[in-house]
Design a protein around this motif. Structure first.
Motif, PDB file in Angstrom:
ATOM      1  N   ALA A 147      29.276  -6.541   4.030  1.00 42.72           N
ATOM      2  CA  ALA A 147      28.566  -7.188   2.940  1.00 42.72           C
ATOM      3  C   ALA A 147      27.087  -6.901   3.154  1.00 42.72           C
ATOM      4  CB  ALA A 147      28.812  -8.691   2.916  1.00 42.72           C
ATOM      5  N   PHE A 148      26.310  -6.818   2.076  1.00 42.06           N
ATOM      6  CA  PHE A 148      24.875  -6.613   2.217  1.00 42.06           C
ATOM      7  C   PHE A 148      24.176  -7.047   0.945  1.00 42.06           C
ATOM      8  CE2 PHE A 148      26.529  -2.536   0.630  1.00 42.06           C
ATOM      9  CZ  PHE A 148      25.680  -2.256  -0.441  1.00 42.06           C
ATOM     10  N   VAL A 149      22.862  -7.087   1.007  1.00 47.77           N
ATOM     11  CA  VAL A 149      22.059  -7.442  -0.156  1.00 47.77           C
ATOM     12  C   VAL A 149      20.947  -6.414  -0.303  1.00 47.77           C
ATOM     13  CG1 VAL A 149      20.435  -8.920   1.092  1.00 47.77           C
ATOM     14  CG2 VAL A 149      20.876  -9.347  -1.332  1.00 47.77           C
ATOM     15  N   ALA A 150      20.609  -6.103  -1.547  1.00 47.25           N
ATOM     16  CA  ALA A 150      19.471  -5.236  -1.843  1.00 47.25           C
ATOM     17  C   ALA A 150      18.360  -6.105  -2.434  1.00 47.25           C
ATOM     18  CB  ALA A 150      19.871  -4.132  -2.823  1.00 47.25           C
ATOM     19  N   PRO A 151      17.114  -5.653  -2.359  1.00 51.68           N
ATOM     20  CA  PRO A 151      15.986  -6.448  -2.857  1.00 51.68           C
ATOM     21  C   PRO A 151      16.181  -6.913  -4.294  1.00 51.68           C
ATOM     22  CG  PRO A 151      15.177  -4.595  -1.587  1.00 51.68           C
ATOM     23  CD  PRO A 151      16.662  -4.408  -1.709  1.00 51.68           C
ATOM     24  N   GLY A 152      15.665  -8.094  -4.587  1.00 53.03           N
ATOM     25  CA  GLY A 152      15.760  -8.635  -5.933  1.00 53.03           C
ATOM     26  C   GLY A 152      17.052  -9.364  -6.213  1.00 53.03           C
ATOM     27  N   GLY A 153      17.918  -9.514  -5.192  1.00 55.08           N
ATOM     28  CA  GLY A 153      19.120 -10.318  -5.362  1.00 55.08           C
ATOM     29  C   GLY A 153      20.366  -9.582  -5.765  1.00 55.08           C
ATOM     30  N   MET A 164       0.821  -1.205   0.000  1.00 53.26           N
ATOM     31  CA  MET A 164       0.000   0.000   0.000  1.00 53.26           C
ATOM     32  C   MET A 164       0.856   1.256   0.000  1.00 53.26           C
ATOM     33  SD  MET A 164      -2.903  -1.103   2.779  1.00 53.26           S
ATOM     34  CE  MET A 164      -3.662   0.519   2.737  1.00 53.26           C
ATOM     35  N   ALA A 165       2.027   1.165   0.609  1.00 53.92           N
ATOM     36  CA  ALA A 165       2.918   2.316   0.698  1.00 53.92           C
ATOM     37  C   ALA A 165       3.733   2.512  -0.570  1.00 53.92           C
ATOM     38  CB  ALA A 165       3.859   2.154   1.891  1.00 53.92           C
ATOM     39  N   GLY A 166       3.499   1.661  -1.569  1.00 54.69           N
ATOM     40  CA  GLY A 166       4.223   1.797  -2.826  1.00 54.69           C
ATOM     41  C   GLY A 166       5.490   0.979  -2.876  1.00 54.69           C
ATOM     42  N   ALA A 167       5.669   0.049  -1.934  1.00 53.22           N
ATOM     43  CA  ALA A 167       6.867  -0.788  -1.913  1.00 53.22           C
ATOM     44  C   ALA A 167       6.490  -2.231  -2.214  1.00 53.22           C
ATOM     45  CB  ALA A 167       7.566  -0.685  -0.561  1.00 53.22           C
ATOM     46  N   ASP A 168       5.691  -2.424  -3.286  1.00 51.05           N
ATOM     47  CA  ASP A 168       5.395  -3.776  -3.718  1.00 51.05           C
ATOM     48  C   ASP A 168       6.664  -4.409  -4.269  1.00 51.05           C
ATOM     49  OD1 ASP A 168       5.194  -3.510  -6.971  1.00 51.05           O
ATOM     50  OD2 ASP A 168       4.551  -1.692  -5.922  1.00 51.05           O
ATOM     51  N   THR A 169       6.649  -5.714  -4.458  1.00 50.31           N
ATOM     52  CA  THR A 169       7.861  -6.448  -4.840  1.00 50.31           C
ATOM     53  C   THR A 169       8.479  -5.911  -6.121  1.00 50.31           C
ATOM     54  OG1 THR A 169       7.155  -8.475  -3.727  1.00 50.31           O
ATOM     55  CG2 THR A 169       8.758  -8.711  -5.505  1.00 50.31           C
ATOM     56  N   ALA A 170       7.662  -5.711  -7.155  1.00 54.84           N
ATOM     57  CA  ALA A 170       8.194  -5.247  -8.440  1.00 54.84           C
ATOM     58  C   ALA A 170       8.831  -3.868  -8.317  1.00 54.84           C
ATOM     59  CB  ALA A 170       7.088  -5.233  -9.494  1.00 54.84           C
ATOM     60  N   THR A 171       8.153  -2.958  -7.628  1.00 55.12           N
ATOM     61  CA  THR A 171       8.683  -1.600  -7.458  1.00 55.12           C
ATOM     62  C   THR A 171       9.946  -1.605  -6.622  1.00 55.12           C
ATOM     63  OG1 THR A 171       6.458  -0.646  -7.623  1.00 55.12           O
ATOM     64  CG2 THR A 171       8.164   0.714  -6.591  1.00 55.12           C
ATOM     65  N   LEU A 172       9.925  -2.377  -5.540  1.00 53.97           N
ATOM     66  CA  LEU A 172      11.078  -2.451  -4.641  1.00 53.97           C
ATOM     67  C   LEU A 172      12.296  -3.011  -5.373  1.00 53.97           C
ATOM     68  CD1 LEU A 172      11.787  -1.911  -1.667  1.00 53.97           C
ATOM     69  CD2 LEU A 172      11.200  -4.289  -1.187  1.00 53.97           C
ATOM     70  N   ASN A 173      12.099  -4.098  -6.132  1.00 57.74           N
ATOM     71  CA  ASN A 173      13.212  -4.702  -6.851  1.00 57.74           C
ATOM     72  C   ASN A 173      13.762  -3.776  -7.932  1.00 57.74           C
ATOM     73  OD1 ASN A 173      12.681  -6.879  -5.238  1.00 57.74           O
ATOM     74  ND2 ASN A 173      12.106  -8.278  -6.885  1.00 57.74           N
ATOM     75  N   ALA A 174      12.857  -3.054  -8.607  1.00 59.25           N
ATOM     76  CA  ALA A 174      13.292  -2.123  -9.651  1.00 59.25           C
ATOM     77  C   ALA A 174      14.094  -0.970  -9.047  1.00 59.25           C
ATOM     78  CB  ALA A 174      12.085  -1.586 -10.421  1.00 59.25           C
ATOM     79  N   SER A 175      13.634  -0.445  -7.909  1.00 64.68           N
ATOM     80  CA  SER A 175      14.350   0.641  -7.239  1.00 64.68           C
ATOM     81  C   SER A 175      15.721   0.161  -6.761  1.00 64.68           C
ATOM     82  CB  SER A 175      13.539   1.161  -6.049  1.00 64.68           C
ATOM     83  OG  SER A 175      12.314   1.719  -6.472  1.00 64.68           O
ATOM     84  N   ALA A 176      15.745  -1.064  -6.253  1.00 65.38           N
ATOM     85  CA  ALA A 176      17.018  -1.628  -5.791  1.00 65.38           C
ATOM     86  C   ALA A 176      17.982  -1.797  -6.939  1.00 65.38           C
ATOM     87  CB  ALA A 176      16.771  -2.972  -5.100  1.00 65.38           C
ATOM     88  N   SER A 177      17.469  -2.231  -8.080  1.00 63.80           N
ATOM     89  CA  SER A 177      18.320  -2.423  -9.255  1.00 63.80           C
ATOM     90  C   SER A 177      18.937  -1.104  -9.707  1.00 63.80           C
ATOM     91  CB  SER A 177      17.500  -3.039 -10.397  1.00 63.80           C
ATOM     92  OG  SER A 177      18.311  -3.279 -11.528  1.00 63.80           O
ATOM     93  N   GLN A 178      18.143  -0.044  -9.678  1.00 65.06           N
ATOM     94  CA  GLN A 178      18.652   1.273 -10.069  1.00 65.06           C
ATOM     95  C   GLN A 178      19.747   1.733  -9.114  1.00 65.06           C
ATOM     96  OE1 GLN A 178      15.269   3.886 -10.305  1.00 65.06           O
ATOM     97  NE2 GLN A 178      14.589   3.085 -12.274  1.00 65.06           N
ATOM     98  N   SER A 179      19.509   1.581  -7.825  1.00 64.25           N
ATOM     99  CA  SER A 179      20.503   1.990  -6.829  1.00 64.25           C
ATOM    100  C   SER A 179      21.765   1.144  -6.949  1.00 64.25           C
ATOM    101  CB  SER A 179      19.928   1.863  -5.419  1.00 64.25           C
ATOM    102  OG  SER A 179      18.877   2.774  -5.213  1.00 64.25           O
ATOM    103  N   TYR A 180      21.583  -0.140  -7.169  1.00 69.23           N
ATOM    104  CA  TYR A 180      22.723  -1.047  -7.320  1.00 69.23           C
ATOM    105  C   TYR A 180      23.560  -0.665  -8.543  1.00 69.23           C
ATOM    106  CZ  TYR A 180      25.237  -5.338  -8.538  1.00 69.23           C
ATOM    107  OH  TYR A 180      26.200  -6.238  -8.900  1.00 69.23           O
ATOM    108  N   ASN A 181      22.892  -0.430  -9.678  1.00 71.11           N
ATOM    109  CA  ASN A 181      23.621  -0.069 -10.894  1.00 71.11           C
ATOM    110  C   ASN A 181      24.380   1.244 -10.737  1.00 71.11           C
ATOM    111  OD1 ASN A 181      22.773  -2.354 -12.280  1.00 71.11           O
ATOM    112  ND2 ASN A 181      20.944  -1.348 -13.120  1.00 71.11           N
ATOM    113  N   ALA A 182      23.761   2.203 -10.037  1.00 68.35           N
ATOM    114  CA  ALA A 182      24.435   3.483  -9.798  1.00 68.35           C
ATOM    115  C   ALA A 182      25.662   3.282  -8.923  1.00 68.35           C
ATOM    116  CB  ALA A 182      23.464   4.461  -9.136  1.00 68.35           C
TER     117      ALA A 182
END
Length: 256
Positions: free
Chosen positions: A100-106, A26-44
């Motif tokens: 070491a750490f992990v971001a959503p989506g692997g 409901m807060a906008g952190a569904d799995t798809a959105t969370l993983n996509a945001s994590a991917s962007q942060s990871y790539n940056a």
């Protein structure tokens, strides 16, 4: 009066929900959105590290970490029950930092210092890798964001006429949070410990290495180790892992 009514509506909505994961959605952190945001942060982060010459892609330490990662990845894919396939990626950063750490989506990040300073075996690397992978597989970041959003709703923070609105203040700051690893609750850490034991065992790594890993971590507890700020080490933690060892060892012996 209107604000009180909205708060009451939000509270009633919360009561009917099954848990914090739904609140996160409901807060906008569904799995798809969370993983996509994590991917962007990871790539940056990866691009920044590459530009600064801090991305390790060839050292002996990198090869060891990458070999463990590739060995655990197919097992992690089998364990994925999120309904969304993970695009697992690994970044190894040249740094003396023990972290070491992990971001959503692997998206897994290792600092070379955690291997070199602690003189880790491959099985101990697998203990860290498995622990972090389980955090991602069980969507612990999402649960933490959901818990924060639930707290915000209970306090009446950010409510609008929709009854929920911007209640997910934690989700709004998602990009800055997921890039550095979130400190998890004791319960989520315990789940990652237990799941990590089973994951490494299924991949053929001796689960006893998780004990020796955290014993090494305990010796670093007074050294300002970054990893320990989000993964607290304690005798109780080691004792809990010892209780789960028989089940993990049974899996390990079946996969040797």
């Amino acid at each position: 009066m209107k604000n009180k009514l909205l708060l009451s509506m939000a509270a009633a909505t919360v009561v009917t929900l099954s848990g914090c994961t739904t609140i996160a959605d409901m807060a906008g952190a569904d799995t798809a959105t969370l993983n996509a945001s994590a991917s962007q942060s990871y790539n940056a982060m990866v691009n920044d590290a590459r530009n600064k010459g801090q991305l390790d892609t060839s050292s002996a330490t990198y090869k060891r970490i990458n070999n463990v990662f590739n060995r655990l990845k197919p097992i992690a894919n089998q364990m994925n029950q999120t309904g969304t396939a993970f695009q697992w990626q690994l970044a190894v950063l040249k740094s003396d930092q023990v972290n070491a750490f992990v971001a959503p989506g692997g998206k897994v990040v290792f600092y070379t210092g955690i291997v070199t300073k602690l003189n880790l075996t491959d099985a101990e690397i697998a203990a860290i890798m498995g622990h972090e992978m389980v955090h991602a597989l069980e969507e612990h970041s999402k649960q933490k964001i959901g818990a924060q959003a639930l707290t915000d709703l209970a306090l009446g923070i950010g409510l609008n006429a929709a009854g929920v609105g911007q209640g997910g203040a934690a989700a709004a700051q998602l990009g800055s949070q997921i890039g550095i690893g979130l400190p998890y609750s004791r319960n989520l850490e315990s789940r990652a410990d237990q799941g990590g034991l089973m994951l490494m065992a299924r991949a053929g790594y001796n689960p006893n290495a998780a004990i020796t890993l955290w014993e090494k971590m305990s010796k670093q507890s007074s050294s300002g180790v970054a990893f320990l700020s989000t993964h607290p080490s304690s005798s109780q933690r080691i004792a809990a892992m010892r209780q789960n060892l028989p089940a993990a060892m049974q899996i390990y012996n079946q996969n040797r």
